[in-house]
Design a protein around this motif. Structure first.
Motif, mmCIF file in Angstrom:
data_model
loop_
_atom_site.group_PDB
_atom_site.id
_atom_site.type_symbol
_atom_site.label_atom_id
_atom_site.label_comp_id
_atom_site.label_asym_id
_atom_site.label_seq_id
_atom_site.Cartn_x
_atom_site.Cartn_y
_atom_site.Cartn_z
ATOM 1 N N GLY A 51 0.783 -1.224 0.000
ATOM 2 C CA GLY A 51 0.000 0.000 0.000
ATOM 3 C C GLY A 51 0.817 1.278 0.000
ATOM 4 N N HIS A 52 2.147 1.173 -0.137
ATOM 5 C CA HIS A 52 3.015 2.353 -0.126
ATOM 6 C C HIS A 52 3.967 2.317 -1.312
ATOM 7 N N ASP A 53 3.933 3.336 -2.144
ATOM 8 C CA ASP A 53 4.974 3.529 -3.150
ATOM 9 C C ASP A 53 6.128 4.247 -2.461
ATOM 10 N N GLN A 54 7.354 3.962 -2.924
ATOM 11 C CA GLN A 54 8.525 4.604 -2.340
ATOM 12 C C GLN A 54 9.487 5.026 -3.449
ATOM 13 N N MET A 55 10.039 6.214 -3.302
ATOM 14 C CA MET A 55 11.092 6.680 -4.210
ATOM 15 C C MET A 55 12.282 7.061 -3.348
ATOM 16 N N LEU A 56 13.477 6.577 -3.719
ATOM 17 C CA LEU A 56 14.695 6.831 -2.976
ATOM 18 C C LEU A 56 15.659 7.610 -3.863
ATOM 19 N N MET A 62 28.056 4.800 -2.644
ATOM 20 C CA MET A 62 27.869 3.761 -3.663
ATOM 21 C C MET A 62 27.066 2.630 -3.032
ATOM 22 N N GLY A 63 26.136 2.082 -3.802
ATOM 23 C CA GLY A 63 25.313 1.020 -3.252
ATOM 24 C C GLY A 63 24.913 -0.004 -4.285
ATOM 25 N N ARG A 64 24.186 -0.977 -3.788
ATOM 26 C CA ARG A 64 23.626 -2.040 -4.625
ATOM 27 C C ARG A 64 22.147 -2.117 -4.291
ATOM 28 N N ASP A 78 21.270 9.080 -8.509
ATOM 29 C CA ASP A 78 20.299 8.070 -8.936
ATOM 30 C C ASP A 78 19.030 8.142 -8.094
ATOM 31 N N VAL A 79 17.937 7.704 -8.691
ATOM 32 C CA VAL A 79 16.672 7.549 -7.985
ATOM 33 C C VAL A 79 16.205 6.119 -8.203
ATOM 34 N N ALA A 80 15.695 5.498 -7.144
ATOM 35 C CA ALA A 80 15.133 4.152 -7.236
ATOM 36 C C ALA A 80 13.639 4.252 -6.978
ATOM 37 N N ILE A 81 12.864 3.575 -7.816
ATOM 38 C CA ILE A 81 11.409 3.601 -7.709
ATOM 39 C C ILE A 81 10.944 2.219 -7.265
ATOM 40 N N VAL A 82 10.222 2.179 -6.154
ATOM 41 C CA VAL A 82 9.744 0.925 -5.593
ATOM 42 C C VAL A 82 8.217 0.981 -5.520
ATOM 43 N N PRO A 83 7.534 0.338 -6.468
ATOM 44 C CA PRO A 83 6.072 0.310 -6.414
ATOM 45 C C PRO A 83 5.559 -0.478 -5.203
ATOM 46 N N SER A 84 4.388 -0.137 -4.761
ATOM 47 C CA SER A 84 3.744 -0.835 -3.653
ATOM 48 C C SER A 84 3.792 -2.339 -3.860
ATOM 49 N N GLY A 85 4.134 -3.058 -2.790
ATOM 50 C CA GLY A 85 4.129 -4.512 -2.829
ATOM 51 C C GLY A 85 5.366 -5.153 -3.436
ATOM 52 N N THR A 86 6.381 -4.363 -3.778
ATOM 53 C CA THR A 86 7.595 -4.884 -4.401
ATOM 54 C C THR A 86 8.696 -5.059 -3.360
ATOM 55 N N TYR A 87 9.292 -6.250 -3.317
ATOM 56 C CA TYR A 87 10.426 -6.492 -2.423
ATOM 57 C C TYR A 87 11.576 -5.580 -2.831
#
Length: 128
Positions: A51-56, A62-64, A78-87
């Motif tokens: 139920g939560h979208d997340q953008m980082l 440096m990361g993985r 960089d930006v990472a997009i994590v849609p709701s329900g995604t590991y």
């Protein structure tokens, strides 16, 4: 840090100076803004937000990233997009802190939540 109420803030600067694992700096009805810092060799920890979208948004280090079944290197800008329900999980694979700010829609944490370290977050019964 107490939550900010200004409509404009120097977010990249705030993120670059943050050493806390999690610091919720603004919470609205539908979105939340959080600073994060991940030490060398550490990770946020695998999780899924139903139920939560997340953008980082990464500002230092440096990361993985693991998002769903995809793995990729990440760095400042960089930006990472994590849609709701995604590991997802984010690991610091560089030297120094991996620093970022993230948004949750809708908010994920209680307003004003602060965790100096991941261990603090894990010990907090109120942590989401």
């Amino acid at each position: 840090m107490a939550e900010h109420h200004a409509p404009v803030m120097p977010i990249a600067k705030l993120a670059r100076h943050n050493d806390k694992f999690r610091d919720v700096i603004w919470t609205g009805d539908k979105t939340q803004l959080v600073l994060m810092a991940i030490p060398e060799g550490k990770e946020i920890g695998g999780e899924t937000h139903a139920g939560h979208d997340q953008m980082l948004y990464f500002v230092d280090g440096m990361g993985r990233a693991t998002i769903g079944k995809t793995e990729m290197d990440i760095s400042a800008g960089d930006v990472a997009i994590v849609p709701s329900g995604t590991y997802h999980n984010f690991q610091n694979v560089g030297s120094g802190m991996l620093r970022l700010f993230t948004t949750y829609s809708p908010p994920e944490h209680a307003p004003g939540t602060e965790h100096g370290t991941k261990a603090d977050q894990e010990a907090d019964p109120a942590a989401a």
